[in-house]
Design an enzyme around this catalytic site. Structure first.
Site, short mmCIF file in Angstrom:
data_model
loop_
_atom_site.label_atom_id
_atom_site.label_comp_id
_atom_site.label_asym_id
_atom_site.label_seq_id
_atom_site.Cartn_x
_atom_site.Cartn_y
_atom_site.Cartn_z
N LYS A 1 0.85 -1.04 0.30
CA LYS A 1 -0.14 0.39 0.67
C LYS A 1 0.34 1.15 0.03
O LYS A 1 1.31 2.46 -0.79
CB LYS A 1 -1.06 0.28 1.23
CG LYS A 1 -1.57 1.03 1.54
CD LYS A 1 -2.76 1.46 0.37
CE LYS A 1 -3.08 2.81 0.88
NZ LYS A 1 -4.66 3.29 0.69
N CYS B 1 -3.93 10.80 1.13
CA CYS B 1 -2.33 9.53 1.42
C CYS B 1 -1.29 9.94 0.30
O CYS B 1 -0.23 9.21 1.44
CB CYS B 1 -3.13 8.35 -0.02
SG CYS B 1 -5.47 8.41 0.48
N1 SAJ Z 1 -1.55 14.35 -8.86
C1 SAJ Z 1 -0.10 15.34 -9.51
N2 SAJ Z 1 0.28 15.16 -11.38
C2 SAJ Z 1 -0.77 13.73 -11.62
C3 SAJ Z 1 -1.06 12.74 -11.09
C4 SAJ Z 1 -1.47 13.41 -9.72
O1 SAJ Z 1 0.03 16.44 -9.57
O2 SAJ Z 1 0.46 13.12 -12.77
C5 SAJ Z 1 -2.12 15.23 -8.05
C6 SAJ Z 1 -3.51 15.38 -7.74
O3 SAJ Z 1 -3.59 16.65 -8.32
C7 SAJ Z 1 -3.56 15.62 -6.15
C8 SAJ Z 1 -2.79 14.02 -5.86
O4 SAJ Z 1 -1.16 14.22 -6.74
O5 SAJ Z 1 -3.28 16.86 -5.52
C9 SAJ Z 1 -3.06 12.56 -5.68
O6 SAJ Z 1 -3.84 12.89 -6.48
P1 SAJ Z 1 -4.21 10.82 -6.86
O7 SAJ Z 1 -5.56 11.28 -7.25
O8 SAJ Z 1 -3.12 10.71 -8.08
O9 SAJ Z 1 -4.60 10.06 -5.96
P2 SAJ Z 1 -5.38 9.78 -4.78
O10 SAJ Z 1 -4.82 10.96 -3.39
O11 SAJ Z 1 -6.66 10.66 -4.89
O12 SAJ Z 1 -5.95 8.19 -4.42
C10 SAJ Z 1 -4.71 7.78 -3.68
C11 SAJ Z 1 -4.63 6.33 -4.45
N3 SAJ Z 1 -3.59 5.91 -4.69
C12 SAJ Z 1 -3.12 5.44 -6.26
O13 SAJ Z 1 -3.37 6.12 -7.41
C13 SAJ Z 1 -1.55 5.12 -6.30
C14 SAJ Z 1 -5.70 5.77 -4.65
O14 SAJ Z 1 -6.38 4.40 -6.05
C15 SAJ Z 1 -6.12 5.17 -3.43
O15 SAJ Z 1 -7.08 4.90 -2.35
C16 SAJ Z 1 -5.63 6.71 -2.57
O16 SAJ Z 1 -4.39 7.24 -2.62
C17 SAJ Z 1 -5.74 5.91 -1.05
O17 SAJ Z 1 -6.34 5.88 -0.13
O18 SAJ Z 1 -4.67 5.68 -0.22
#
Ligand code: SAJ
Length: 417
Positions: free
Chosen positions: A212, A266
């Site tokens: 995780k 997360c």
């Molecule tokens: N972000 C960027 N650039 C990118 C992708 C994301 O700047 O290319 C930023 C987003 O804007 C945001 C942050 O990263 O601020 C996180 O966003 P996200 O959509 O990547 O992830 P979360 O935090 O909503 O959810 C994550 C997910 N984990 C993964 O994709 C590995 C989700 O599957 C998990 O269940 C969740 O964390 C968790 O509960 O841990």
């Protein structure tokens, strides 16, 4: 071990309540346990204390069929699922006190033969810590049947569901299940197979904990790479969005998108659990966290520089406050951090915040008199500097007119072609 018929889910939050509801609607007798009386009362009334699509129908149905009820006291059960928060402390190590409190509730109820699953995102060896903690309260039990004492079966099964899609992903996602013993892993697999249609992959508890943390660290490191490229490109006077688009044409390159920083509960948190565990070795993971955490200040400096060369009284349009696109979730949002820092450093400047998913400013911003919530048209019209912080569809589809006459800082590449 008898068949699992009764399950107690400890912690009725974003993960615990959906898990309790889905187990109940799949035929198990479920008791949800929470320290918060209001949460308990609302679940018993068949209501959900937060927004998650389809969860309301599951909870209402399970409660009315007598399959789900909530209480503040941990009952006797065949299986326990612990889904409590694991925040980090000031030194960024994990705070396991909620897990320990859950264990104190479970320990007196145990007779031997029960399955206990930790679902909370946890640092390595937290599951074993919970087991040892229970054994310190119940030395008459064991985790592996040693010395002929009755066994409790301990496993870790991290959740990986995406908020907004929880009721779908609980059913469709693959699950990693790590047992302190192979038998514990098998028992946990049996329980999850009552509702999970994805693959259930068995391993040991520490590997499951790390899986995780590693998933979210993988994202963090790759976003940090993109964020670093955005700063280097700015210095070189080139467009980072074009750069990444071109580089991604290579068959083995897939660079993520830069942004104003990394938000949410997360990805910005979990990597620190690895760093705390292996401070000497987790160099890249630590650096990535620092790169992503430093990005908001870099954006603020850009805005302040723009204001310094703009006419006195120039206002700033701030587009987006959420931590990512198309949601109303403001938790750990870099956009809020940025807005707050600009408000503090330029107290005379009016900040016109545009966030279509909220109706009032969050508390952290309300104390600043120069911060106003407004709509896109008014915000753009009044402002000479525009900072784009969230790539909401609303902003992508809107006609962002008259931008040529303004100083624009586009942290999400909304304007990139
Ligand atoms: N972000 C960027 N650039 C990118 C992708 C994301 O700047 O290319 C930023 C987003 O804007 C945001 C942050 O990263 O601020 C996180 O966003 P996200 O959509 O990547 O992830 P979360 O935090 O909503 O959810 C994550 C997910 N984990 C993964 O994709 C590995 C989700 O599957 C998990 O269940 C969740 O964390 C968790 O509960 O841990």
């Amino acid at each position: 071990m008898t068949n699992i018929e009764k399950v107690a889910v400890i912690g009725l939050g974003y993960i615990g309540l959906p898990t309790a509801a889905i187990l109940a609607t799949n035929g198990l007798q479920v008791v949800g346990v929470d320290v918060n009386k209001r949460t308990v009362d609302s679940v018993n009334a068949g209501e959900v204390p937060f927004v998650e699509p389809d969860l309301g129908a599951h909870v209402a149905g399970a409660v009315s069929q007598g399959k789900l009820r909530a209480t503040q006291d941990t009952p006797k059960a065949d299986a326990y699922i612990v889904a409590v928060p694991t925040p980090f402390r000031a030194d960024r190590s994990a705070d396991l006190s909620y897990i320990e409190a859950a264990a104190r509730g479970i320990a007196p109820q145990l007779e031997g033969g029960e399955l206990i699953i930790l679902e909370s995102t946890s640092p390595p060896r937290a599951t074993r810590h919970m087991g040892d903690y229970i054994l310190s309260l119940r030395p008459d039990l064991s985790l592996d049947g040693s010395d002929g004492r009755p066994t409790i079966h301990l496993a870790h099964c991290p959740e990986r569901v995406l908020p907004g899609r929880v009721m779908i992903e609980l059913v469709t996602n693959d699950r990693v299940v790590g047992g302190v013993t192979p038998e514990a892993a098998e028992l946990a697999k049996g329980l999850y197979s009552t509702f999970c249609q994805g693959e259930i992959l068995l391993t040991d508890d520490v590997t499951a904990e790390m899986a995780k943390l590693v998933e979210n660290s993988y994202r963090d490191v790759n976003i940090a790479f993109a964020n670093e490229l955005s700063i280097i490109s700015d210095g070189l006077g080139i467009d980072v969005w074009e750069l990444i688009r071109l580089a991604n044409h290579h068959p083995r390159v897939n660079i993520l998108q830069p942004g104003p920083g990394v938000g949410g509960h997360c990805i910005a948190v979990d990597p620190w659990f690895i760093v705390a565990e292996a401070p000497e070795d987790a160099k890249l993971i630590r650096t990535a966290r620092q790169v992503n955490d430093a990005k908001p200040l870099w954006v603020v400096d850009k805005v302040i520089d723009a204001l310094e060369s703009a006419p006195l009284g120039t206002e700033v349009a701030v587009l987006g406050l959420a931590f990512k696109a198309n949601i109303d979730d403001l938790r750990e949002s870099p956009a809020i951090e940025i807005t707050k820092m600009i408000a503090q450093r330029a107290p005379e400047t009016v900040l016109n915040v545009v966030e279509p998913h909220i109706v009032q400013l969050p508390e952290q911003l309300r104390e600043h008199e120069n911060v106003k919530l407004t709509d896109l048209t008014v915000g753009l019209k009044s402002s000479g500097v525009v900072v784009l912080l969230v790539d909401h569809d609303d902003f992508k589809t809107a006609e962002l007119t008259d931008l040529e006459s303004k100083f624009v800082i586009d942290t999400r590449g909304i304007l990139a072609v």
